[in-house]
Write an enzyme that holds these catalytic residues in place. Structure first.
Site, PDB file in Angstrom:
ATOM      1  CE  LYS A 173      -1.466   2.889   2.942  1.00 36.34           C
ATOM      2  NZ  LYS A 173      -1.499   4.141   2.131  1.00 36.34           N
ATOM      3  N   GLY A 204      -4.694   2.996  -1.379  1.00 36.55           N
ATOM      4  CA  GLY A 204      -5.676   3.327  -0.363  1.00 36.55           C
ATOM      5  C   GLY A 204      -5.098   4.219   0.704  1.00 36.55           C
ATOM      6  CG  ASP A 205      -7.870   6.039   3.378  1.00 39.07           C
ATOM      7  OD1 ASP A 205      -8.041   4.832   3.701  1.00 39.07           O
ATOM      8  OD2 ASP A 205      -8.807   6.849   3.297  1.00 39.07           O
ATOM      9  N   GLY A 206      -4.776   5.157   5.070  1.00 36.21           N
ATOM     10  CA  GLY A 206      -4.474   4.412   6.287  1.00 36.21           C
ATOM     11  C   GLY A 206      -5.668   3.707   6.890  1.00 36.21           C
ATOM     12  N   PRO A 207      -6.781   4.437   7.135  1.00 35.81           N
ATOM     13  CG  PRO A 207      -8.070   6.173   8.004  1.00 35.81           C
ATOM     14  CD  PRO A 207      -6.935   5.902   7.061  1.00 35.81           C
ATOM     15  CB  VAL A 209      -5.711   0.082   2.214  1.00 34.53           C
ATOM     16  CG1 VAL A 209      -4.680  -0.964   1.817  1.00 34.53           C
ATOM     17  CG2 VAL A 209      -6.822   0.147   1.180  1.00 34.53           C
ATOM     18  N   GLY A 210      -4.520   0.516   5.107  1.00 36.96           N
ATOM     19  CA  GLY A 210      -3.408   0.297   6.029  1.00 36.96           C
ATOM     20  C   GLY A 210      -3.808  -0.461   7.272  1.00 36.96           C
ATOM     21  CD  GLU A 248      13.098   5.101   8.034  1.00 37.87           C
ATOM     22  OE1 GLU A 248      13.277   5.955   8.939  1.00 37.87           O
ATOM     23  OE2 GLU A 248      12.798   5.390   6.881  1.00 37.87           O
ATOM     24  CB  CYS A 282      13.020  10.140   8.111  1.00 37.60           C
ATOM     25  SG  CYS A 282      13.824   8.876   7.103  1.00 37.60           S
ATOM     26  CD  GLU A 382      10.562  13.584  11.029  1.00 38.30           C
ATOM     27  OE1 GLU A 382      11.488  13.085  10.379  1.00 38.30           O
ATOM     28  OE2 GLU A 382       9.552  12.949  11.365  1.00 38.30           O
TER      29      GLU A 382
END
Length: 479
Positions: A173, A204-207, A209-210, A248, A282, A382
């Protein structure tokens, strides 16, 4: 650019229509205009992709090292043929200037593959240990990959290539902000002959598919790159199925300048590195630690570097920086710049709002703050933008203390003088810093070396032999 199958997912070796979900526009961050629309998947799409990967696993896990090396060679060849298209896609969707996309953003897809190939050639999947037992490294199973937008193909390659080398199957994803490069990569893997079901792609997005991928009972491992906040949520979703989770995450990397370093060179290099990729890395050296005696001079040099850093359109070649990736990212960076001013940091260069000449696009001004103390928000959070915080220190012990006074521990940088004594001093400091990677005097970690960090910067390592090991279970057979 080839017209990509933005309305479909790559599952079980073919492009298929979504089983649910919606769509999202892909925005060019330089123009703030949509240039494509991609389908967003649902848990049903995740189920289909995981089922394909699960079915493909037994046969792919039995492939030999020689067969996998041949497959990786075919992927390299196919990638090279689509190289220019990959660079152009990353520039359009992410805003990286085309010169940066060509020499770095797209190039890592080859570099990391070569690093894994070198590691795989010498990797022993079976060996006898010191007490005579047989030790096997076996592929862990179906892996779920959730990748970010800032170095998109970098993180895809760092997960997909070592997983293939280990004999795993997978579901990817990618970030919904930068899905185009992943669609190209799926086509590359198909063209290279990756067996059906071994690699699967669901946008997809986090909610949507993630979370489904992280919690799926048939996924043996989740590998995620992104924010620490999201990494925590993924770990929670994965916990009930006790799957392996490698992360990561973020960083707030210190850059320690020793009192005998070449100040002009060290400050210039450090500031430029901080601003590279518009600060969206990062491992960027965002905290510059300078001896008290050289602090004012260092700020003057950093000011000159910031004011000389050009901001320009991503489509134009050159060494300028481009926009941030999105409106939310732009708003976050602007908010943190204002917070630094409100908390009393000295604005040395740059500041709020867009650079002169830009009235659209997510462009920001290269910014330097002085008089920063390590308890300020700008020194702890960050930013993920071209913002440098400059902090003074009293002595080497104080520098190490400040460097380690962060919730993160991804990377660190040390700049020394030319003498053997100064370089040894720098090495001693490097050993004291709690970070997964330390760069001395402008050096970089080679392809195949471990990439990852301590503390809230995550767990696990990517690249080379360490990356392959992360995708293996270890079995001991007593004889």
């Amino acid at each position: 650019m080839t017209e990509l199958k933005t309305e479909r997912f790559y599952i079980d070796g073919q492009w298929v229509a979504p089983l649910g979900g919606t769509t999202v526009d892909v925005i060019n961050p330089a123009t703030e205009e949509a240039f494509a629309t991609v389908a967003l998947g649902s848990s049903a799409d995740v189920d289909a992709a995981v089922a394909a990967a699960k079915a493909a696993f037994p046969s792919f896990a039995r492939t030999t090292k020689t067969e996998r090396l041949e497959l990786l060679a075919a992927i390299r060849e196919a990638y090279q043929l689509r190289y220019d298209e990959m660079a152009a896609a990353i520039t359009e969707e992410m805003g990286a200037p085309i010169s940066l996309s060509d020499r770095a953003q797209a190039a890592v897809g080859i570099g990391h593959l070569d690093g894994v190939v070198k590691a795989l050639e010498g990797f022993e999947f079976e060996h006898e240990n010191a007490v005579g037992d047989l030790i096997l490294h076996e592929p862990i199973g179906v892996c779920g990959f959730i990748t970010p937008w800032n170095w998109p193909i970098n993180q895809i390659a760092l997960k997909v290539i070592p997983a293939l080398a280990a004999g795993c199957t997978m579901v990817l994803k990618p970030s919904e902000l930068t899905p185009m490069n992943a669609l190209i990569y799926a086509e590359i893997l198909h063209e290279a002959g990756v067996p059906k079901g071994v690699f699967n792609l669901v946008n997809g997005d986090g909610p949507g598919v993630g979370a489904a991928l992280s919690a799926h009972p048939d996924v043996a491992m989740i590998s995620f790159t992104g924010s620490t906040r999201a990494g925590v949520e993924i770990s929670k979703a994965a916990a009930p199925t006790v799957k392996r989770v490698t992360l990561e995450l973020g960083g707030k990397s210190p850059n320690i300048l020793l009192d005998d370093c070449n100040l002009e060179e060290a400050v210039t290099r450090g500031a430029r590195h901080c601003f590279q990729n518009t600060g969206q890395s990062c491992n960027a050296p965002t905290r510059m630690l300078v001896p008290e005696s050289r602090y004012e001079a260092a700020m003057e040099i950093a000011k000159e570097v910031a004011e000389a850093t050009e901001v320009g359109l991503p489509s134009q070649p050159g060494n300028h920086i481009g926009p941030l990736v999105s409106q939310p990212q732009y708003d976050k960076v602007q908010g943190l710049i204002q917070t630094a001013i409100d908390e009393g940091a000295r604005l040395v260069a740059g500041g709020p709002d867009r650079p002169e000449g830009f009235n659209r696009g997510y462009f920001v001004r290269p910014t330097v703050f002085g008089d920063v103390t390590n308890d300020m928000t700008i020194a702890q959070e960050e930013v993920f933008g071209p913002v440098l915080a400059m902090i003074s220190y009293a002595d080497d012990e104080d520098a190490v203390k400040i460097a380690n006074d962060t919730p993160y521990g991804l990377a660190a940088y040390v700049q020394t003088g030319d003498s053997a004594e100064s370089k040894a001093r720098g090495m001693a400091i490097a050993r004291e810093i709690r970070a997964g990677m330390v760069h001395l005097n402008g050096s970089d970690i080679s392809y195949g070396s471990p990439f990852g960090g301590y503390k809230l910067s995550g767990n696990g390592r990517e690249g080379g032999v360490y990356g392959i090991e992360d995708f293996c279970e270890i079995k001991a057979i007593s004889v």
